[in-house]
Enzyme design. Structure first.
Site, PDB file in Angstrom:
ATOM      1  N   GLY A 677      19.949  57.935   1.044  1.00  0.00           N
ATOM      2  CA  GLY A 677      20.039  59.203   1.756  1.00  0.00           C
ATOM      3  C   GLY A 677      21.434  59.444   2.264  1.00  0.00           C
ATOM      4  N   GLY A 679      23.488  62.280   5.098  1.00  0.00           N
ATOM      5  CA  GLY A 679      23.381  63.389   6.021  1.00  0.00           C
ATOM      6  C   GLY A 679      24.712  63.726   6.635  1.00  0.00           C
ATOM      7  CB  ALA A 680      25.584  66.115   9.315  1.00  0.00           C
ATOM      8  CB  SER A 681      25.590  61.283  11.297  1.00  0.00           C
ATOM      9  OG  SER A 681      24.345  60.859  10.778  1.00  0.00           O
ATOM     10  N   GLY A 682      26.333  60.394   8.093  1.00  0.00           N
ATOM     11  CA  GLY A 682      26.704  59.255   7.290  1.00  0.00           C
ATOM     12  C   GLY A 682      25.742  58.998   6.145  1.00  0.00           C
ATOM     13  CE  LYS A 683      28.179  58.129   0.365  1.00  0.00           C
ATOM     14  NZ  LYS A 683      28.861  57.463  -0.775  1.00  0.00           N
ATOM     15  CB  VAL A 684      20.596  56.123   4.913  1.00  0.00           C
ATOM     16  CG1 VAL A 684      19.532  55.079   5.234  1.00  0.00           C
ATOM     17  CG2 VAL A 684      20.845  57.005   6.136  1.00  0.00           C
ATOM     18  CE  LYS A 699      21.875  57.505  10.578  1.00  0.00           C
ATOM     19  NZ  LYS A 699      21.657  58.416  11.725  1.00  0.00           N
ATOM     20  CG  ASP A 803      18.883  67.360  13.736  1.00  0.00           C
ATOM     21  OD1 ASP A 803      18.456  68.482  13.384  1.00  0.00           O
ATOM     22  OD2 ASP A 803      19.592  66.663  13.003  1.00  0.00           O
TER      23      ASP A 803
END
Length: 966
Positions: A677, A679-684, A699, A803
């Site tokens: 995954g 997102g706006a804050s980083g990769k998972v 993350k 969120d």
């Protein structure tokens, strides 16, 4: 003092306590026994100690009776002291006890039957705890003196305790918000309650009709039967409640007409029958109730005209009739004779003109008339109504200029006039609107230039003026508005260049200036805007190249087509993914531009070519350095970075649970093949650890190379998530195992791995969504609701997620739901949290959040309501198939046009229709436009338990388990 002497003194302390208490009157010895039964984490009862206060009547939280020879306890005031444990049974020995208040603690277990025999008890408040089980039958036959009984906000189950209506001494009965089994009110329950003043039965699982005998409660001041499943008509006998001040019937399934006679209730101040199925016209006499202040009957099926008696209402301050089928004109003198403060008649078919007298008393604050058929000009008198804070008049047929004074109202924070036929200009008096946050005037006929004063508004967040006839340049002062979050002026006749200095737009998420006549270059500063995710400058006359700085943006919409841009595209935009973003710019080219195009660009093209060559050289150099570092890294023995002396790089580990792995195990799994995954804050990443094959999720937050703003955002996200999840333990909150801080400000969060992925992927990811039958969807929403309820009600201080969305609800192998991603979470202080920028995702953000920048727990409730709508409808919160509406608006419109069935997910079996409809009702409560009308998450959990799917018969269940055709 020697250690031995000190030890002897300590050993004597318990004996001293026993000796001191031995001489106490019996009631106070009983109190000490009760104290020992309770957990007292805040030491609220520490002063109950005869060694410190030999006069027990001076102990805190109690009052003594003066009518006995020996001191006796008359009142125990133990509310909100964080006490825990079971009910302390010694309290049942206090024969003189008249007032017992244990509300808002953490007491558990069953209710104590022994309280019913206390002869003097007249006030018993056990609300706001976690008592469970049935209400003891002894409560219906005991309590010889009880006047007030409050058991609200517990976890009491079983059938509704109708036998409490046999306690004839009762003046107040409060049982609201307990998960009682669906039960009717007894048919003749009220004849023996001549003194009852308060009956609060909201959220008690009541079904069936309201008994006509309710009209016999002549002393009743407050009747609240809201948030149940009551059916049938409002009994006409309600008009006999001559002492009634407040009648709350909202959020049921009541139908039929509103009865006549309510206007005869001389003391009635508040009447709320909203969110039912009421039909017919509003009784004319209702507005003649002499003290009626607040009338809510929104979201029903009321029809006909608003009675002319509305103009004669003497005390009306709050009228909410939105979401009905009302038609015709409003009385022209409405507002002249009443202190009107709040008016919402939206989503009806009201025609004619807006009454000029609405602000006649000089108190009107909120005026909402959207989605009607109003015509003519906005009354000039409203331009002088300086108390207005919120005006919403979109989607009518209003015409003419906006009153000059309305542009500059000093307390107005929302002015929404879109979708009318208004004309004229935006007046320069707008400079006085110092509180204005949203100016929404799209789809009208406004002309002229935007005044420079727009750029002086200190709180402006959104300026939406699309599809008008504005001309001239954008005011240069607009670049000074550091609060700006959305700017939409597409399809006008604006000209000139984009303003310089737009780097101040640090909160801007959307910039849409398409369809104008803008010229000049694209400001490179746009690439420095940290949260910009929608950029549309298409169909203009922009020239120059595409600034390479735009590669820094993470855009969901990017359109520079149909301009006069030239030169080579930056490398990121040269791929097929961005092809449609640049069509209609014949002088743009991918890679090296042909010589003909270079000559057109002149010297800038030559310079651009040189810069491109240098850029390629730099890239080659960087790749070489990267390869060197990579080979060095691979040569090290299982380590991940070394210090100059050859030692292992330092990683700071913070662990919240016992873990059997270290940074070597984690870092070895962080390659692109393991990404699950982004997102706006980083990769998972999915990390399968070598020791036993344990699986975790990692993350890695974005950081480095993003500038100070990006690094600061990553650090804030990391700190917020660590601070929140590090102290949370709940089965419906994703578990944070540990976190690592490493060199170059690298940050890693290690969570439990959720093999079911996210709800968003499962629900909207194609055929996989067909696997989610209704029981599974209900189980997911109930689990997520419990997680959020824990954050709001059981954390001290409460935590706001900010969120909530389907992609932040993760699923285990059995589709159990856990709330995740706390990167923007905030701790709630005094009831709200002030923020400096919008957090959340499009389609999920509560309407008040975007213009007040103040969040409460009701903001999370709204977002969760949208998730529920996703589960009920199968639709995404924002998608092209919804047209110009988000999911909430689409659902409301669909229900209005085609009823509930038109919005339910058609892929689910028809047998689930009623269960889905009940959940839809809860979702609509959660997504109410007004925060005050949304239930708490604790109430949502209870409502979802009440709306649990009914078990299917074996044959039907077998049919439901067949694969669905999607």
């Amino acid at each position: 003092m020697t250690p031995l002497l000190l030890l002897r003194l300590l050993c004597l302390l318990p004996l001293a306590t026993i000796a001191a208490s031995a001489g106490l009157p019996a009631d106070f010895t009983t109190l000490l026994a009760a104290k020992s039964d309770l957990s007292d984490p805040t030491s609220a009862l520490a002063a109950w100690d005869p060694r410190h206060s030999p006069s027990p009547c001076r102990w805190p939280h109690l009052l003594c009776s003066a009518s006995h020879a020996a001191p006796a306890v008359a009142s125990l005031l133990l509310s909100n002291l964080s006490l825990a444990g079971a009910f302390p049974s010694p309290l049942c020995s206090l024969r003189s006890l008249a007032h017992l208040d244990l509300s808002y603690n953490s007491l558990t277990g069953p209710l104590p039957p022994c309280l019913a025999v206390l002869p003097s008890l007249d006030h018993l408040d056990l609300s706001g705890n976690a008592f469970s089980g049935d209400v003891p039958a002894a409560y219906g036959a005991g309590f010889p003196s009880l006047a007030t009984l409050s058991l609200a906000g517990n976890q009491l189950s079983g059938a509704f305790p109708g036998f409490l209506l046999n306690v004839t001494t009762l003046q107040e009965l409060l049982l609201a918000y307990n998960p009682f089994a669906p039960s009717p009110l007894p048919p003749e329950p009220f004849s023996g309650l001549p003194h009852l003043r308060v009956l609060w039965l909201a959220g008690c699982g009541l079904v069936g009709e309201i008994p006509a005998s309710v009209g016999s409660l002549r002393s009743l001041v407050n009747l609240d039967l809201s948030t149940n499943n009551l059916t049938g008509e409002i009994p006409a006998t309600v008009g006999r409640l001559e002492s009634a001040v407040q009648i709350e019937l909202y959020s049921n399934q009541l139908d039929g007409r509103v009865p006549d006679g309510l206007g005869e209730l001389k003391r009635l101040r508040f009447f709320d029958a909203s969110m039912n199925r009421l039909t017919g016209e509003i009784p004319a006499d209702l507005f003649l109730a002499p003290r009626l202040e607040s009338l809510h009957m929104y979201q029903n099926q009321l029809s006909g005209r608003v009675p002319a008696t509305l103009a004669r209402a003497p005390a009306l301050a709050d009228l909410r009739l939105f979401g009905n089928r009302l038609a015709g004109e409003l009385p022209p003198e409405f507002g002249k004779n009443c202190p009107l403060e709040f008016l919402d008649l939206s989503d009806n078919r009201i025609s004619g003109r807006i009454p000029a007298a609405l602000c006649g008393a000089g108190k009107l604050e909120q005026l909402l008339l959207l989605n009607n058929e109003l015509v003519g000009p906005i009354p000039a008198e409203l331009g002088q109504c300086r108390t207005l804070t919120r005006v919403r008049l979109p989607n009518n047929q209003l015409s003419g200029p906006v009153p000059q004074g309305m542009w500059g109202l000093p307390h107005l924070y929302l002015l929404e006039l879109a979708g009318n036929q208004l004309s004229g200009t935006v007046d320069s008096t707008i400079a006085m609107a110092t509180n204005l946050s949203q100016l929404l005037i799209s789809d009208n006929r406004f002309t002229g230039t935007l005044p420079a004063q727009v750029g002086t508004l200190p709180a402006l967040f959104e300026l939406s003026g699309a599809n008008n006839m504005f001309s001239g340049p954008l005011p240069a002062s607009l670049a000074e508005v550091s609060t700006l979050g959305r700017l939409d002026l597409r399809n006008n006749s604006l000209s000139g260049e984009l303003p310089q200095g737009v780097r101040r737009w640090q909160k801007l998420t959307q910039l849409d200036l398409a369809g104008n006549h803008l010229t000049g270059p694209i400001p490179p500063e746009l690439g420095e805007l940290p949260v910009l995710n929608s950029l549309d400058l298409s169909d203009n006359e922009l020239t120059g190249d595409v600034p390479v700085q735009l590669e820094n943006l993470k855009l969901s919409l990017f359109n520079l087509s149909n301009n006069r841009l030239a030169g080579a595209l930056p490398p990121l935009f040269a791929g097929a993914m961005y092809r449609d973003s640049f069509v209609g710019n014949p002088a743009l080219c991918r890679g090296t531009c042909p010589s003909g195009r270079q000559s057109r660009a002149g010297r800038r093209g030559l310079v651009g070519s040189v810069v491109s060559i240098l850029a390629v050289a730099c890239v080659v150099l960087l790749l070489g350095v990267a390869w060197f570092r990579y080979t060095t890294y691979r040569s090290q023995q299982s380590g991940h970075g070394t210090e100059p002396g050859g030692g292992k790089a330092r990683w700071a580990l913070t662990s919240f649970h016992k873990v059997e792995f270290d940074e070597d195990d984690i870092l070895g799994c962080l390659d692109e093949d393991n990404v699950v995954g982004m997102g706006a804050s980083g990769k998972v990443y999915k990390a399968v650890l070598g020791r036993g094959g344990e699986v975790v999720a990692v993350k890695k937050l974005w950081g480095g190379g993003g500038g100070k703003a990006a690094d600061g955002a990553a650090k804030d996200s990391f700190d917020a998530e660590v601070a929140t999840l590090g102290r949370i333990r709940h089965k419906n909150i994703v578990r944070l195992w540990c976190c690592f801080r490493g060199g170059d400000d690298c940050r890693l969060l290690v969570y439990e791995y959720m093999p079911g992925g996210s709800l968003g992927d499962l629900l909207h990811g194609g055929k996989g969504s067909g696997l989610l039958d209704w029981p599974a969807r209900h189980r997911i929403m109930a689990g997520a609701a419990e997680g959020l309820a824990y954050l709001h009600h059981d954390c001290t201080p409460p935590v706001l997620h900010r969120d909530v969305k389907s992609s932040n609800i993760l699923l285990d192998a059995d589709l159990g739901a856990k709330v995740a991603d706390f990167g923007v979470a905030r701790v709630l202080g005094d009831g709200h949290a002030a923020v400096t920028a919008i957090a959340g995702s499009c389609g999920y953000i509560a309407p008040e959040y975007s213009y007040t920048l103040r969040v409460t727990e009701k903001s999370d409730v709204y977002s969760f309501g949208v998730v529920m709508l996703e589960l009920v409808t199968g639709k995404k919160p924002v998608s092209p198939e919804l047209g110009d509406k988000d999911l909430v608006g689409w659902v409301h419109g669909g229900i209005e046009r085609g009823g509930v069935d038109s919005v339910l997910d058609p892929r689910l079996a028809g047998a689930s229709r009623d269960d889905m409809a009940r959940a839809l009702h809860v979702a609509l409560l959660c997504t109410s436009s007004l925060p005050i009308n949304r239930p708490s998450m604790r109430a949502v959990v209870k409502l979802l338990h009440e709306a649990a799917p009914t078990p299917a018969p074996p044959a039907a269940k077998a049919a439901e388990e067949k694969p669905l055709d999607v």
